[in-house]
Design a protein around this motif. Structure first.
Motif, PDB file in Angstrom:
ATOM      1  N   VAL A 128       0.842  -1.189   0.000  1.00 18.14           N
ATOM      2  CA  VAL A 128       0.000   0.000   0.000  1.00 18.14           C
ATOM      3  C   VAL A 128       0.878   1.240   0.000  1.00 18.14           C
ATOM      4  O   VAL A 128       1.976   1.259   0.549  1.00 18.14           O
ATOM      5  N   VAL A 139      -1.328   0.657   7.826  1.00 18.01           N
ATOM      6  CA  VAL A 139      -1.440  -0.786   7.939  1.00 18.01           C
ATOM      7  C   VAL A 139      -1.710  -1.255   9.364  1.00 18.01           C
ATOM      8  O   VAL A 139      -1.864  -2.435   9.597  1.00 18.01           O
ATOM      9  N   GLN A 206      -8.013  -1.514   3.922  1.00 18.38           N
ATOM     10  CA  GLN A 206      -6.883  -2.262   4.440  1.00 18.38           C
ATOM     11  C   GLN A 206      -7.205  -2.944   5.766  1.00 18.38           C
ATOM     12  O   GLN A 206      -6.737  -4.046   6.065  1.00 18.38           O
TER      13      GLN A 206
END
Length: 212
Positions: A128, A139, A206
């Protein structure tokens, strides 16, 4: 042959831009350009003829097969390949749609070569990338003990950010004023160290707060 280079491909319908990016990226020892394609359909054919790239730089607006369709096809058929969207402007709607299609982040076409290199290396390593993001924040799982503490309304607002709704439409749906929605947004920006709606959407995807 074993290589430490990150294998990349460039998919963009503007030949001069595509060739220019390929030439610039070829100057970095860390990268190797595997192929260039002018649209998603040509990309499909070239993927069958070349080693698989680790990262694909994907334009959004292209004829025949655009970036949305091409990115979704990549995620369905080659989920290990990272897709980095190439955006002309900071358009939340277009970039969010690319993220929904499976892109792991985006870079502006006007970015400097070193910035693009950093984005490629980051998305290859972490899966990402988004340019306004503080590294590592995205994250972190919501469920972590040291994760951000959302109110119920902030959580609801975060989910609605992943839709096509405008902020005013979100306010109407939540039965609150636009100013209150602004407060939710600013609170989340502060808690997550983000600056854009795109960042919020990428965070929500995510962390599996919102699935497509």
């Amino acid at each position: 042959m074993q290589t430490d280079k990150i294998l990349i491909a460039i998919v963009d319908d503007h030949t001069l831009f595509r060739d220019g990016v390929a030439a610039l990226m070829a100057e970095f020892d860390e990268l190797q350009v595997i192929f260039e394609a002018e649209n998603g359909e040509q990309m499909q054919h070239l993927l069958a003829k070349h080693p698989l790239p680790q990262v694909i730089l994907m334009d959004i607006n292209m004829p025949v097969m655009d970036g949305y369709m091409a990115t979704k096809w990549i995620k369905d058929n080659y989920p290990q390949i990272r897709v980095l969207a190439l955006s002309m402007f900071e358009e939340d709607k277009a970039v969010i749609r690319m993220i929904k299609s499976g892109a792991g982040g985006y870079v502006l076409k006007e970015s400097k070569p070193r910035e693009l290199l950093h984005a490629i290396k980051t998305i290859n390593e972490k899966g990402v990338y988004i340019n306004e993001m503080v590294s590592g924040k995205l994250v972190r799982k919501v469920a972590d003990d040291d994760g951000p503490d959302f109110s119920r309304k902030e959580f609801e607002f975060l989910r609605l950010c992943c839709s096509e709704l405008t902020y005013k439409e979100i306010a109407d749906l939540m039965f609150v004023s636009p100013r209150t929605v602004d407060n939710y947004r600013e609170s989340l920006f502060q808690k997550l160290n983000l600056k854009t709606r795109t960042g919020l959407v990428l965070y929500a995807i995510q962390n599996e707060i919102f699935k497509f």
